[in-house]
Design an enzyme around this catalytic site. Sequence first.
Site, PDB file in Angstrom:
ATOM      1  N   GLY A  69       0.810  -1.212   0.000  1.00  0.00           N
ATOM      2  CA  GLY A  69       0.000   0.000   0.000  1.00  0.00           C
ATOM      3  C   GLY A  69       0.841   1.258   0.000  1.00  0.00           C
ATOM      4  N   SER A  70       1.979   1.192   0.689  1.00  0.00           N
ATOM      5  CA  SER A  70       2.775   2.410   0.836  1.00  0.00           C
ATOM      6  C   SER A  70       3.338   2.875  -0.503  1.00  0.00           C
ATOM      7  N   ASP A  83      -3.971  13.951   0.111  1.00  0.00           N
ATOM      8  CA  ASP A  83      -3.536  15.224   0.698  1.00  0.00           C
ATOM      9  C   ASP A  83      -4.689  15.901   1.439  1.00  0.00           C
ATOM     10  N   HIS A  87      -2.455  11.735  43.242  1.00  0.00           N
ATOM     11  CA  HIS A  87      -1.079  11.233  43.219  1.00  0.00           C
ATOM     12  C   HIS A  87      -0.359  11.960  42.088  1.00  0.00           C
ATOM     13  N   GLY A 131      -6.253  -2.308  36.509  1.00  0.00           N
ATOM     14  CA  GLY A 131      -6.735  -3.591  36.008  1.00  0.00           C
ATOM     15  C   GLY A 131      -8.016  -3.461  35.203  1.00  0.00           C
ATOM     16  N   GLU A 166      -4.363   5.594   5.244  1.00  0.00           N
ATOM     17  CA  GLU A 166      -4.202   6.897   4.573  1.00  0.00           C
ATOM     18  C   GLU A 166      -2.747   7.369   4.644  1.00  0.00           C
TER      19      GLU A 166
HETATM   20  C1  LIG Z   1      -5.459  -9.762  33.597  1.00  0.00           C
HETATM   21  C2  LIG Z   1      -5.166  -9.481  35.053  1.00  0.00           C
HETATM   22  C3  LIG Z   1      -4.802 -10.491  35.890  1.00  0.00           C
HETATM   23  C4  LIG Z   1      -4.573 -10.258  37.243  1.00  0.00           C
HETATM   24  N1  LIG Z   1      -4.275 -11.281  38.059  1.00  0.00           N
HETATM   25  C5  LIG Z   1      -4.188 -11.092  39.407  1.00  0.00           C
HETATM   26  C6  LIG Z   1      -4.002 -12.161  40.309  1.00  0.00           C
HETATM   27  O1  LIG Z   1      -3.862 -13.310  39.908  1.00  0.00           O
HETATM   28  N2  LIG Z   1      -3.996 -11.891  41.637  1.00  0.00           N
HETATM   29  C7  LIG Z   1      -4.144 -10.658  42.139  1.00  0.00           C
HETATM   30  O2  LIG Z   1      -4.144 -10.472  43.328  1.00  0.00           O
HETATM   31  N3  LIG Z   1      -4.323  -9.607  41.302  1.00  0.00           N
HETATM   32  C8  LIG Z   1      -4.360  -9.789  39.957  1.00  0.00           C
HETATM   33  N4  LIG Z   1      -4.558  -8.723  39.100  1.00  0.00           N
HETATM   34  C9  LIG Z   1      -4.738  -7.386  39.680  1.00  0.00           C
HETATM   35  C10 LIG Z   1      -3.554  -6.416  39.421  1.00  0.00           C
HETATM   36  O3  LIG Z   1      -2.441  -6.751  40.199  1.00  0.00           O
HETATM   37  C11 LIG Z   1      -4.081  -4.995  39.723  1.00  0.00           C
HETATM   38  O4  LIG Z   1      -4.931  -4.658  38.637  1.00  0.00           O
HETATM   39  C12 LIG Z   1      -2.984  -3.975  39.896  1.00  0.00           C
HETATM   40  O5  LIG Z   1      -2.301  -4.183  41.124  1.00  0.00           O
HETATM   41  C13 LIG Z   1      -3.527  -2.543  39.907  1.00  0.00           C
HETATM   42  O6  LIG Z   1      -4.560  -2.424  40.837  1.00  0.00           O
HETATM   43  P1  LIG Z   1      -5.948  -1.803  40.418  1.00  0.00           P
HETATM   44  O7  LIG Z   1      -6.369  -2.414  39.138  1.00  0.00           O
HETATM   45  O8  LIG Z   1      -6.873  -1.880  41.543  1.00  0.00           O
HETATM   46  O9  LIG Z   1      -5.608  -0.288  40.111  1.00  0.00           O
HETATM   47  P2  LIG Z   1      -5.563   0.888  41.176  1.00  0.00           P
HETATM   48  O10 LIG Z   1      -4.774   0.450  42.345  1.00  0.00           O
HETATM   49  O11 LIG Z   1      -6.915   1.413  41.376  1.00  0.00           O
HETATM   50  O12 LIG Z   1      -4.706   1.946  40.395  1.00  0.00           O
HETATM   51  C14 LIG Z   1      -5.276   2.779  39.366  1.00  0.00           C
HETATM   52  C15 LIG Z   1      -4.165   3.658  38.847  1.00  0.00           C
HETATM   53  O13 LIG Z   1      -3.688   4.512  39.875  1.00  0.00           O
HETATM   54  C16 LIG Z   1      -2.294   4.353  40.048  1.00  0.00           C
HETATM   55  N5  LIG Z   1      -1.949   4.526  41.450  1.00  0.00           N
HETATM   56  C17 LIG Z   1      -2.482   3.911  42.519  1.00  0.00           C
HETATM   57  N6  LIG Z   1      -1.900   4.349  43.637  1.00  0.00           N
HETATM   58  C18 LIG Z   1      -0.945   5.237  43.278  1.00  0.00           C
HETATM   59  C19 LIG Z   1       0.031   6.031  43.987  1.00  0.00           C
HETATM   60  N7  LIG Z   1       0.137   5.980  45.306  1.00  0.00           N
HETATM   61  N8  LIG Z   1       0.826   6.852  43.270  1.00  0.00           N
HETATM   62  C20 LIG Z   1       0.726   6.890  41.927  1.00  0.00           C
HETATM   63  N9  LIG Z   1      -0.167   6.162  41.215  1.00  0.00           N
HETATM   64  C21 LIG Z   1      -0.996   5.350  41.892  1.00  0.00           C
HETATM   65  C22 LIG Z   1      -1.997   2.965  39.531  1.00  0.00           C
HETATM   66  O14 LIG Z   1      -0.639   2.834  39.151  1.00  0.00           O
HETATM   67  C23 LIG Z   1      -2.949   2.876  38.353  1.00  0.00           C
HETATM   68  O15 LIG Z   1      -2.396   3.539  37.260  1.00  0.00           O
HETATM   69  C24 LIG Z   1      -4.716  -8.957  37.753  1.00  0.00           C
HETATM   70  C25 LIG Z   1      -5.058  -7.916  36.877  1.00  0.00           C
HETATM   71  C26 LIG Z   1      -5.288  -8.173  35.551  1.00  0.00           C
HETATM   72  C27 LIG Z   1      -5.664  -7.022  34.660  1.00  0.00           C
HETATM   73  C1  LIG Z   2      -8.774  -1.142   8.477  1.00  0.00           C
HETATM   74  C2  LIG Z   2      -8.118  -0.645   7.229  1.00  0.00           C
HETATM   75  C3  LIG Z   2      -8.864   0.075   6.307  1.00  0.00           C
HETATM   76  C4  LIG Z   2      -8.280   0.495   5.120  1.00  0.00           C
HETATM   77  N1  LIG Z   2      -9.061   1.130   4.180  1.00  0.00           N
HETATM   78  C5  LIG Z   2      -8.518   1.371   2.942  1.00  0.00           C
HETATM   79  C6  LIG Z   2      -9.338   1.874   1.877  1.00  0.00           C
HETATM   80  O1  LIG Z   2     -10.538   2.138   2.067  1.00  0.00           O
HETATM   81  N2  LIG Z   2      -8.782   2.057   0.662  1.00  0.00           N
HETATM   82  C7  LIG Z   2      -7.468   1.778   0.427  1.00  0.00           C
HETATM   83  O2  LIG Z   2      -7.020   1.944  -0.709  1.00  0.00           O
HETATM   84  N3  LIG Z   2      -6.656   1.311   1.411  1.00  0.00           N
HETATM   85  C8  LIG Z   2      -7.161   1.097   2.660  1.00  0.00           C
HETATM   86  N4  LIG Z   2      -6.350   0.591   3.656  1.00  0.00           N
HETATM   87  C9  LIG Z   2      -4.972   0.278   3.352  1.00  0.00           C
HETATM   88  C10 LIG Z   2      -3.957   1.210   4.019  1.00  0.00           C
HETATM   89  O3  LIG Z   2      -3.965   2.461   3.423  1.00  0.00           O
HETATM   90  C11 LIG Z   2      -2.618   0.489   3.933  1.00  0.00           C
HETATM   91  O4  LIG Z   2      -2.652  -0.576   4.857  1.00  0.00           O
HETATM   92  C12 LIG Z   2      -1.437   1.397   4.211  1.00  0.00           C
HETATM   93  O5  LIG Z   2      -1.263   2.301   3.171  1.00  0.00           O
HETATM   94  C13 LIG Z   2      -0.142   0.611   4.405  1.00  0.00           C
HETATM   95  O6  LIG Z   2       0.059  -0.267   3.339  1.00  0.00           O
HETATM   96  P1  LIG Z   2       0.377  -1.822   3.622  1.00  0.00           P
HETATM   97  O7  LIG Z   2      -0.601  -2.318   4.591  1.00  0.00           O
HETATM   98  O8  LIG Z   2       0.464  -2.528   2.333  1.00  0.00           O
HETATM   99  O9  LIG Z   2       1.769  -1.794   4.315  1.00  0.00           O
HETATM  100  P2  LIG Z   2       3.190  -1.773   3.564  1.00  0.00           P
HETATM  101  O10 LIG Z   2       3.199  -0.763   2.527  1.00  0.00           O
HETATM  102  O11 LIG Z   2       3.558  -3.165   3.208  1.00  0.00           O
HETATM  103  O12 LIG Z   2       4.110  -1.291   4.752  1.00  0.00           O
HETATM  104  C14 LIG Z   2       4.543  -2.150   5.822  1.00  0.00           C
HETATM  105  C15 LIG Z   2       5.369  -1.343   6.787  1.00  0.00           C
HETATM  106  O13 LIG Z   2       6.536  -0.838   6.115  1.00  0.00           O
HETATM  107  C16 LIG Z   2       6.591   0.563   6.217  1.00  0.00           C
HETATM  108  N5  LIG Z   2       7.145   1.137   4.994  1.00  0.00           N
HETATM  109  C17 LIG Z   2       6.766   0.901   3.717  1.00  0.00           C
HETATM  110  N6  LIG Z   2       7.494   1.650   2.879  1.00  0.00           N
HETATM  111  C18 LIG Z   2       8.341   2.372   3.642  1.00  0.00           C
HETATM  112  C19 LIG Z   2       9.352   3.336   3.355  1.00  0.00           C
HETATM  113  N7  LIG Z   2       9.597   3.744   2.115  1.00  0.00           N
HETATM  114  N8  LIG Z   2      10.019   3.858   4.403  1.00  0.00           N
HETATM  115  C20 LIG Z   2       9.759   3.483   5.645  1.00  0.00           C
HETATM  116  N9  LIG Z   2       8.834   2.586   5.978  1.00  0.00           N
HETATM  117  C21 LIG Z   2       8.130   2.039   4.978  1.00  0.00           C
HETATM  118  C22 LIG Z   2       5.175   0.999   6.444  1.00  0.00           C
HETATM  119  O14 LIG Z   2       5.116   2.243   7.051  1.00  0.00           O
HETATM  120  C23 LIG Z   2       4.654  -0.108   7.324  1.00  0.00           C
HETATM  121  O15 LIG Z   2       5.040   0.150   8.641  1.00  0.00           O
HETATM  122  C24 LIG Z   2      -6.916   0.219   4.874  1.00  0.00           C
HETATM  123  C25 LIG Z   2      -6.157  -0.447   5.831  1.00  0.00           C
HETATM  124  C26 LIG Z   2      -6.735  -0.887   6.980  1.00  0.00           C
HETATM  125  C27 LIG Z   2      -5.894  -1.631   7.964  1.00  0.00           C
END
Ligand SMILES: Cc1cc2nc3c(=O)[nH]c(=O)nc-3n(C[C@H](O)[C@H](O)[C@H](O)COP(=O)(O)OP(=O)(O)OC[C@H]3O[C@@H](n4cnc5c(N)ncnc54)[C@H](O)[C@@H]3O)c2cc1C
Ligand SMILES: Cc1cc2nc3c(=O)[nH]c(=O)nc-3n(C[C@H](O)[C@H](O)[C@H](O)COP(=O)(O)OP(=O)(O)OC[C@H]3O[C@@H](n4cnc5c(N)ncnc54)[C@H](O)[C@@H]3O)c2cc1C
Lengths: 266, 383
Positions: B132-133, B241, B279, B341, B364
């Site tokens: 596409g690019s 463009d 915080h 979480g 695009e």
């Molecule tokens: C897929 C998944 C699996 C998990 N599995 C387990 C598991 O097996 N057992 C288990 O016990 N837990 C599990 N967790 C829980 C996970 O450890 C908590 O989500 C995590 O500790 C954050 O707590 P919270 O989601 O309550 O966020 P919160 O504590 O509410 O925090 C919200 C935001 O505030 C920030 N924040 C909080 N306090 C402060 C501070 N003093 N200063 C600055 N920033 C702060 C946090 O960094 C975060 O960005 C899991 C979570 C997920 C998503």
């Molecule tokens: C959900 C979705 C909707 C879309 N809708 C449309 C649509 O309606 N019509 C349409 O025509 N297209 C559509 N596209 C296509 C989209 O515009 C292309 O995916 C995009 O232009 C990138 O082309 P490609 O996927 O072939 O990636 P590639 O061109 O193969 O590029 C792969 C990677 O290499 C990088 N790369 C390529 N050339 C260079 C270079 N010279 N220098 C540095 N990095 C480079 C790219 O940035 C990219 O990270 C859609 C794509 C998606 C995912």
Amino acid sequence: MDVIVCVKHVPDAETRLRAASSGKWIDPDGVKFTVNNTYDEAAAEEALRLKEKCGAKSVRVITVGPARAEEALRYVLSMGADEATLIETPPDAQLDPLTTSRLLAGVIKTLPHDIVMVGKQAADDEAGVVGSALGALLGLPSYAFVTELSPDATTKTLKMRRYVEGGEEHFHGPFPAVISLLKGAADPRTPTLPNILKARKKPLTKVPLADAQAKAQALPGAPVAGTVRSFVLPPPRTGAKMVEFQTPEEAAEKLVKLLREEAKVL
Amino acid sequence: MPIGFELTPDQKELQTLASKFAREEMAPRAPECDKKALFPEDIYRRAFDLGLMNLNVPTEYGGSGLALLDQCIITEELASACGGMTTSILANCLAIQPINLGGSPEQKERLLKPFCSSYHLASFGLTEPSGGSDAAALKTRAERRGNHYVLNGQKCFITNAPQASLFTIFATVDPAKRDKGICAFVVPRDTPGLSIGKEEDKMGQRASSTATVIMEDVKVPLENMLGKEGEGFRIAMQTLDSTRTPIGALAVGIARAALEQASKYSLQRTSFGKKIAEHQSIAAKIANMTIELDASRLLTWRAAWLVDQGHRASLESSIAKCFSSDAAMRICDEAIQIFGGYGYMRDYPVEKYLRDAKLCQIYEGANEIQRQVIAREFLKRFA
Ligand SMILES: Cc1cc2nc3c(=O)[nH]c(=O)nc-3n(C[C@H](O)[C@H](O)[C@H](O)COP(=O)(O)OP(=O)(O)OC[C@H]3O[C@@H](n4cnc5c(N)ncnc54)[C@H](O)[C@@H]3O)c2cc1C
Ligand SMILES: Cc1cc2nc3c(=O)[nH]c(=O)nc-3n(C[C@H](O)[C@H](O)[C@H](O)COP(=O)(O)OP(=O)(O)OC[C@H]3O[C@@H](n4cnc5c(N)ncnc54)[C@H](O)[C@@H]3O)c2cc1C
């Protein structure tokens, strides 16, 4: 048949309000104003339906307010009204509903009007005064809390409905008249983009406050108004209690216990 | 016109309309459409009825004829409710822009007017499976036979292809000629030989549809070629463009929604005895997100404003699209982090924003290509 609809530009329901430093009204700074003023929107919709369904000639929308209130007028023009009138007040004016009614009536008196529509109350002060006051000042019958209306242009009568305790009243009365609307037959329409663009070209007349006041002098009665002594926001709510639980059963059990023993409502 | 940052009353009204539609009609449907990859045709139909669809088509052909800045204001509102739906709504502008730019008055009358008179979708077919690019390397063939061309080849990742009734297709008379051999065609959906391949199962923007367009001996009459033979590449690039800037606005909309959600949450959630917004490290995140969002919006408005004033804005539109989409990724990522979480869970809205925002860095013109343009345009000043 000429229809006039009165609307008010009010603070958006989702805006956080603060009291102004005067302590008499809200601080308008940073407040988003809108025409999404339920009853006024219903009145505007009904006015437009009078034109589309019942052959009314024109719909004019009027408001009293500062320059920003033009937005409310533009909105109703975009819904489909033909012309607009802004009775322009200073930005910080705080109008009593009776004063508003006199200004409106003074201007409406100089315009063709067979049916004057208003929302039953504004979404901000909820005073519910303007409809009845306009009737009195214009010397016209006023019908309040109407939910449905259909005019008969030859007999100059309106068939109307409204809710009353326990049922619905079907009644009729003569027009010209003032109608305050509880709700319309249809949900208020959303202006479409082409209609917004068309509304740019529709005439909007600005009436300076002094002119409106002069016109109001010819009205019956003397200007009277209440004065706001102070405006306070409700205190933040307290006393909420969070129930900790593991299972829904446990939550229900704890809730019932609290409702019975602490709140004593069960 | 002097620079001003206050919207006109008209722009505010367009914004109010778009925001009302977004809040009341798009947003409630967004989670389900995302989860089940549903294409909410009723929403798109309603967008058309409200006049929010063919924003870039002049009013004489039945569109809204809006300036690019107005289009960006509307796009931000729509995208704050659902990025995917917004992409499908914007895809019409993308597909039609080649006709706006390269079509004759006769073609506009014949092709645009009926298209805009009622609800229709269109698709822009440039990208191909092999790349596409590097659009000049496209392989779809256009062979002249008498008074028509015969198209053969495949387009991939084509937005709205399963539902579109009109396609703008770019094809070459000779791949060796690269950009000089490319032509632009308007192809109705019911043309024999045109078929739609499997619909893609996407990471984000799942309310939008994306599919392959297959062309086998598709006969297109001469009068459906836009411009002359060999002008297709220029038409495609000029189209991109002008549609690139609204992609910046789309990213701004998604990022704004993420920032709003994260801000509200940070004022509700408590840890260590205070709101997490209190915080310092969370407050700093909110600050950085606010800064980046503001910068994105201003860059987008500037690029749109330049185009509306009649200036060339390749550099500025690339800057706007590239910065806004990169910033949106950072903002959405931080929003998830602030939700902790819960942010990682599908029942909460923020993880969708990240998946939706990702596309803005790719389509695009991938951001790598935008950077190439930015560097090239900027270095010209020193060469
Ligand atoms: C897929 C998944 C699996 C998990 N599995 C387990 C598991 O097996 N057992 C288990 O016990 N837990 C599990 N967790 C829980 C996970 O450890 C908590 O989500 C995590 O500790 C954050 O707590 P919270 O989601 O309550 O966020 P919160 O504590 O509410 O925090 C919200 C935001 O505030 C920030 N924040 C909080 N306090 C402060 C501070 N003093 N200063 C600055 N920033 C702060 C946090 O960094 C975060 O960005 C899991 C979570 C997920 C998503
Ligand atoms: C959900 C979705 C909707 C879309 N809708 C449309 C649509 O309606 N019509 C349409 O025509 N297209 C559509 N596209 C296509 C989209 O515009 C292309 O995916 C995009 O232009 C990138 O082309 P490609 O996927 O072939 O990636 P590639 O061109 O193969 O590029 C792969 C990677 O290499 C990088 N790369 C390529 N050339 C260079 C270079 N010279 N220098 C540095 N990095 C480079 C790219 O940035 C990219 O990270 C859609 C794509 C998606 C995912």
